[in-house]
Design an enzyme around this catalytic site. Structure first.
Site, PDB file in Angstrom:
ATOM      1  N   SER A 127       0.814  -1.221   0.000  1.00 14.72           N
ATOM      2  CA  SER A 127       0.000   0.000   0.000  1.00 14.72           C
ATOM      3  C   SER A 127       0.843   1.264   0.000  1.00 14.72           C
ATOM      4  O   SER A 127       1.902   1.330   0.619  1.00 14.72           O
ATOM      5  CB  SER A 127      -0.869  -0.017   1.263  1.00 14.72           C
ATOM      6  OG  SER A 127      -1.411   1.253   1.520  1.00 14.72           O
ATOM      7  N   GLU A 129       0.200   3.634   1.706  1.00 18.54           N
ATOM      8  CA  GLU A 129       0.247   4.075   3.120  1.00 18.54           C
ATOM      9  C   GLU A 129       1.648   3.812   3.699  1.00 18.54           C
ATOM     10  O   GLU A 129       2.043   4.442   4.668  1.00 18.54           O
ATOM     11  CB  GLU A 129      -0.845   3.334   3.896  1.00 18.54           C
ATOM     12  CG  GLU A 129      -1.029   3.739   5.348  1.00 18.54           C
ATOM     13  CD  GLU A 129      -1.611   5.130   5.586  1.00 18.54           C
ATOM     14  OE1 GLU A 129      -2.118   5.756   4.636  1.00 18.54           O
ATOM     15  OE2 GLU A 129      -1.527   5.602   6.732  1.00 18.54           O
ATOM     16  N   TYR A 151      -1.305   0.484  10.674  1.00 15.90           N
ATOM     17  CA  TYR A 151      -1.609  -0.217   9.408  1.00 15.90           C
ATOM     18  C   TYR A 151      -0.419  -0.126   8.467  1.00 15.90           C
ATOM     19  O   TYR A 151       0.008  -1.133   7.879  1.00 15.90           O
ATOM     20  CB  TYR A 151      -2.857   0.408   8.764  1.00 15.90           C
ATOM     21  CG  TYR A 151      -3.103  -0.032   7.338  1.00 15.90           C
ATOM     22  CD1 TYR A 151      -3.738  -1.242   7.064  1.00 15.90           C
ATOM     23  CD2 TYR A 151      -2.695   0.762   6.261  1.00 15.90           C
ATOM     24  CE1 TYR A 151      -3.965  -1.646   5.748  1.00 15.90           C
ATOM     25  CE2 TYR A 151      -2.924   0.363   4.948  1.00 15.90           C
ATOM     26  CZ  TYR A 151      -3.547  -0.839   4.695  1.00 15.90           C
ATOM     27  OH  TYR A 151      -3.763  -1.231   3.390  1.00 15.90           O
TER      28      TYR A 151
END
Ligand code: NAP
Ligand code: F7E
Length: 327
Positions: A127, A129, A151
């Site tokens: 990801s 992220e 996360y």
């Protein structure tokens, strides 16, 4: 007939990827968790060709059993706790599912494939992220990772474990560093669906206000239907690798709001939107914008759906749901 096993099949990407693989003639198996997961009914209705197996990313033996039952050529690990805000409230669980879950799948494949490590091709859902506090604009496969949420940290673990299994055991393990991708099937906890649903409900007189956190955050938003094609293409390569998948454009949450409300005929969106501190995060990812040249050059992939078309598609789907009293 090629065979694929997908974890996270009940999620947004699970739907689009299953549909793609079924259309290509794959036999598709999906790992579903829980003894009576309510999403099974929707899965059976919308994707009747998928064969459901039970298992959990936290349980290595269940993954091993799923591999034996499905005998896959390709495994797509889409399962995760994927909501960033939730990851601060459930740090340990997120680390186990989103992080260690990847190790469980890799290890299960290694045990299952025995002396032929390349037999089962593996896709890991990494990801954007992971870039967190971005160290370079735009972000590429070699940009330093600086995650800003539990996360993100868990995804970094899964990302490097995927690379490690590739380098240690010669596994055909690829990691797609996907930037935010959305669709009418996006969960309503994510900001895009929260906005499109609210715009549809406000226009229909069913909701008064929309409470949001940081309107200035910028994301590189694409369409999930385009992005699953990139996942599949990664596993068709002779050599496994890592790829950024993005639109190479960035837009703020506010721009998303403006477009969504405009689509339902509301130009003065400020009347309906209020900031609420409950939706601010302990640490924010302020700006994401990807550079997907490598995916373009090596996989021949590029996105088809533009930002405006994506917002309109999501708003129109929510307007229809509200009209049919489904939302
Ligand atoms: P999603 O809609 O939240 O789906 C997550 C899936 O993971 C669901 O099917 C969920 O099952 C499953 N899951 C959760 N915990 C599990 C466990 N313990 N064992 C097995 N399965 C479990 O996510 P998505 O948007 O489709 O994203 C797919 C993957 O890509 C995720 O790994 C996500 O982190 C990653 N990713 C997403 C984006 C994005 O913008 N969408 C961007 C980059 C990476 P239940 O239905 O039972 O809860
Ligand atoms: O937030 C801001 C929020 O929750 C986007 C996941 O798929 O993409 C997703 O993670 C931005 C953030 O997605 C609200 O602060 C403002 O800056 O839609 P989101 P995300 O955190 O970017 C990545 C790539 C993944 O991998 C993840 O799995 O919007 N924001 N107000 C808000 N966000 C939410 N959810 N709700 C608000 O009210």
């Amino acid at each position: 007939m090629p065979r694929a096993l997908i974890t996270g099949i009940t999620g947004q990407d699970g739907f689009y990827l299953s549909r793609l693989l079924l259309s290509k003639g794959y036999e598709v198996f999906g790992l579903v968790r829980g003894q009576n997961n309510p999403k099974i009914a929707a899965l059976e209705r919308d994707l009747p060709g998928v064969r459901i197996l039970t298992g959990d990313l936290l349980d290595l033996s269940s993954i091993l059993r799923a591999l034996e039952a499905s005998a896959p050529d390709e495994v797509y690990n889409l399962g995760a706790i994927s909501f960033v805000a939730y990851s601060w409230e459930n740090v340990s669980l997120t680390s186990d599912v989103t992080g260690k879950g990847v190790l469980n799948v890799l290890e299960a494949i290694r045990l299952y494939a025995r002396d032929d490590a390349e037999r089962v091709r593996f896709y890991q859902a990494s990801s954007s992220e992971m870039f967190g506090k971005v160290q370079r604009v735009p972000q590429t496969e070699s940009t330093l990772l600086w995650p800003r949420s539990p996360y993100g940290v868990a995804k970094v673990y899964g990302h490097y474990m995927t690379i490690n299994y590739r380098e240690s055991y010669g596994m055909h393990a690829s990691s797609g560093i996907l930037f935010n991708h959305e669709s009418p099937l996006r969960g309503p906890e994510f900001v895009t669906r929260k906005i499109t649903l609210a715009a549809a409900r406000i226009a229909a007189g069913k909701q008064d206000k929309l409470y949001l956190g940081n309107l200035d955050a910028r994301r590189d938003w694409g369409f999930a239907g385009d992005y699953v094609e990139a996942m599949w293409r990664m596993l068709q390569q002779d050599v496994a690798d890592d790829y950024v998948v993005s639109t190479n454009e960035t837009h703020s949450v506010q721009e998303f709001v403006e477009r969504a409300f405009g689509r339902v005929g509301i130009d003065d969106w400020q009347r309906y939107v209020e900031q609420d501190a409950r939706f601010l995060r302990p640490a924010e990812v302020d700006l994401l914008i990807g550079d997907s040249s490598k995916a373009h050059e090596r996989l021949g992939w590029k996105p088809a759906v533009t930002f405006n078309a994506l917002v309109d598609m999501m708003v129109d789907a929510d307007v229809a749901r509200v009209r049919n009293a489904e939302a």
